[in-house]
Scaffold this active site. Structure first.
Site, PDB file in Angstrom:
ATOM      1  N   HIS A   1      39.174  47.383  42.821  1.00 14.89           N
ATOM      2  CA  HIS A   1      40.491  47.428  42.171  1.00 14.89           C
ATOM      3  C   HIS A   1      40.265  48.120  41.217  1.00 14.89           C
ATOM      4  O   HIS A   1      39.795  48.341  39.919  1.00 14.89           O
ATOM      5  CB  HIS A   1      40.601  45.550  41.050  1.00 14.89           C
ATOM      6  CG  HIS A   1      41.843  46.144  40.277  1.00 14.89           C
ATOM      7  ND1 HIS A   1      42.738  46.170  40.878  1.00 14.89           N
ATOM      8  CD2 HIS A   1      42.008  45.366  39.126  1.00 14.89           C
ATOM      9  CE1 HIS A   1      43.864  45.751  39.755  1.00 14.89           C
ATOM     10  NE2 HIS A   1      43.424  45.430  38.661  1.00 14.89           N
TER      11      HIS A   1
ATOM     12  N   ASP B   1      42.306  46.625  47.778  1.00 14.39           N
ATOM     13  CA  ASP B   1      42.098  45.992  46.358  1.00 14.39           C
ATOM     14  C   ASP B   1      43.293  44.181  46.721  1.00 14.39           C
ATOM     15  O   ASP B   1      44.043  44.388  47.016  1.00 14.39           O
ATOM     16  CB  ASP B   1      43.714  46.938  45.650  1.00 14.39           C
ATOM     17  CG  ASP B   1      43.203  46.221  43.703  1.00 14.39           C
ATOM     18  OD1 ASP B   1      42.955  45.267  43.720  1.00 14.39           O
ATOM     19  OD2 ASP B   1      43.804  46.708  43.418  1.00 14.39           O
TER      20      ASP B   1
ATOM     21  N   SER C   1      46.528  49.408  37.323  1.00 16.30           N
ATOM     22  CA  SER C   1      46.746  47.361  37.062  1.00 16.30           C
ATOM     23  C   SER C   1      48.047  47.230  36.061  1.00 16.30           C
ATOM     24  O   SER C   1      49.349  48.204  36.315  1.00 16.30           O
ATOM     25  CB  SER C   1      45.182  46.887  36.537  1.00 16.30           C
ATOM     26  OG  SER C   1      45.947  45.615  37.100  1.00 16.30           O
TER      27      SER C   1
END
Length: 518
Positions: free
Chosen positions: A480, A451, A208
């Site tokens: 995710h 995601d 991320s």
């Protein structure tokens, strides 16, 4: 070229006229913060002996390194096979604002042995977070620790006051620090860690937000970059308002996918026999909840709450279960308190990460993560990075109102949330520009197809921005976070090979994940 000739000649003259530095002189030319040696110690009596911690000192402002410093908390678990050790693997779980100090213990338990043996696993709390001189905004309310709500003309003045209030509180309590809580400075901190560990290069695993941090490091310190895995990518061209707005654009095809899936299972969920009927059921529930919030055990869910987390639609199974349950509550009233009913807030938590990046993020629509030493959680560090990395945020509140109206019409699920006003409208101007992605970076990017926190479009943007990178795309993947997050992921084998050998795939890899639910 003629203009450059005198300058080049001067540079050459200086180079040839300067005496060679002796070893003591060369050492003196290296900043003190790059010559630190960690004082390792056991992190805690109730944690493994092999899990060690130390604290480094880093400049608050690298342009004035002789000034104020920040603590930088680091941790490690050394390779148990020195003969196979290659170097160090730094880890960042995402955020911004998520601690990473304890993560080596998670990786140690999950990594295949042939990969694990090659690295000392290194964790750290980024500057302003956790045990690394956490910043505060003086005590934010629950509402002030979110990422903002839906746009409505009648409530927009209070939205502006919400955004301005957060910025004012953070400036009042940490105004001398927040301009320096940025991705570029965190990348500089990574290089301090590298130097303190005595390593020529670092390897790096991230999820991320951590992918953007890793990408910035490859541009600022390309000669120090070894094996980098950037999992669930942030598009550098979208930082940071565009990374919030991409949730709105990409949830729409995921919503359409869900309506098809639920319609095919109408006998199980009763939401409609066609995608159109399923969609109509959802929007009718939204309208009803806006008029009369759904209640159970004192919890209220409005129509805006139903739209507030686009990641809900990552999983058709999860979305179907949530909508079926809430529809039943709306039609039949609260169920008896028999201990069987699920928690509404957990139901609306959407498709949350698991595995090494499990706590990042853990609030609605990938806003500030909760875990931090700060009284305000991750919120101060989150906005410091998101607002301080780039000067692309509009400063006129009316621009946000216009954008929210436009985007709600185009992307009805989340468009107005994404484009509504944020504290960045009132944040201090950045101290330096965002990092251009111009230098080749032979790294591995990894992405799940569905995601919705760092959507596929964002991951593809990161891959495109980093010339020389390869991408592993797991079709059908919904979480995710890919690597080590799901034992069934088809992407893990490619990542393991890269971390173990340093060999990138000859071309991008696309593989098929098994369906998580029938």
């Amino acid at each position: 070229m003629k203009r450059l000739a005198p300058l080049l000649a001067t540079v050459g003259l200086l180079a040839t006229s300067l005496p060679l530095l002796t070893a003591p002189q060369a050492a003196a030319a290296t900043p003190g913060y790059m010559r630190q040696k960690p004082a390792w110690h056991r992190c805690s009596p109730d944690q493994p002996v092999a899990y060690e911690c130390a604290t480094l000192k880093v400049p608050l402002d690298y342009q004035h390194p002789e000034g104020r410093t920040l603590d930088l908390a680091i941790s490690r678990m050394k390779s148990e096979n020195p003969g196979k050790r290659r170097g160090v693997l730094l880890f960042n779980p995402g955020g911004p604002g998520t601690p990473g100090l304890f993560r080596p213990m998670v990786l140690n338990a999950k990594m295949p042995k042939d990969v694990r043996d090659q690295y000392d696993l290194i964790g750290f709390d980024p500057r302003g977070v956790g045990k690394s001189s956490p910043i505060t905004c003086g005590g934010l309310s629950k509402e002030e620790q979110g990422i903002g709500g839906a746009y409505r003309p009648e409530t927009f003045p209070s939205d502006v006051a919400w955004a301005r209030g957060i910025a004012d509180k953070c400036r009042e309590k940490s105004g001398d620090v927040i301009p320096y809580i940025t991705t570029r400075n965190t990348a500089r901190d990574l290089d301090v860690i590298r130097a303190a560990l005595g390593e020529r290069k670092i390897s790096y695993l991230s999820y991320s937000y951590g992918t953007y941090l890793g990408a910035v490091y490859t541009q600022m310190f390309p000669q120090r970059t070894d094996r980098f895995v950037l999992d669930s990518g942030v598009d550098p061209q979208r930082v940071w308002r565009g990374m919030i707005q991409v949730w709105a654009t990409e949830v729409e095809p995921a919503f359409a996918r869900w309506t098809r899936w639920a319609a095919e299972r109408s006998d199980r969920y009763g939401l409609g026999t066609t995608p159109e009927e399923v969609s109509a059921t959802f929007w009718a529930l939204v309208a009803r909840a806006d008029r009369d919030p759904i209640v159970q055990d004192g919890q209220k869910v409005t129509g805006d709450d139903l739209r507030a987390d686009p990641s809900l639609f990552s999983s058709p199974y999860g979305a179907s279960a949530v909508v079926k349950y809430l529809k039943s509550l709306a039609e039949n009233g609260p169920r008896p308190a028999d201990g069987e009913a699920p928690d509404l807030k957990q139901l609306l938590a959407g498709s949350r990460p698991s595995g090494p990046n499990a706590s990042a993020p853990n609030t609605t629509a990938a806003g500030p993560a909760a875990a931090s030493e700060s009284v305000d959680g991750a919120t101060p560090a989150y906005w410091s990075v998101v607002c301080g990395d780039t000067d692309a945020w509009p400063r006129d509140p009316d621009q946000y109102a216009r954008d929210a109206v436009r985007d709600k019409a185009k992307y009805p699920l989340y468009g107005d949330f994404a484009s509504n006003i944020k504290p960045c409208a009132f944040w201090p101007r950045p101290v330096e520009p965002a990092t251009p992605m111009k230098t080749r970076a032979d790294v591995l990017t990894v992405q799940n197809e569905w995601d919705l926190i760092t959507p596929l479009a964002s991951g593809q943007g990161l891959h495109k921005a980093l010339k020389g990178s390869r991408m592993v795309l797991a079709l059908g993947g919904e979480k995710h976070g890919v690597y080590l997050s799901d034992p069934a992921s088809c992407a893990d084998a490619t990542v393991n090979t890269y971390l173990a050998t340093g060999r990138l795939p000859a071309a991008d890899v696309t593989c098929q994940d098994p369906p998580p639910f029938p």
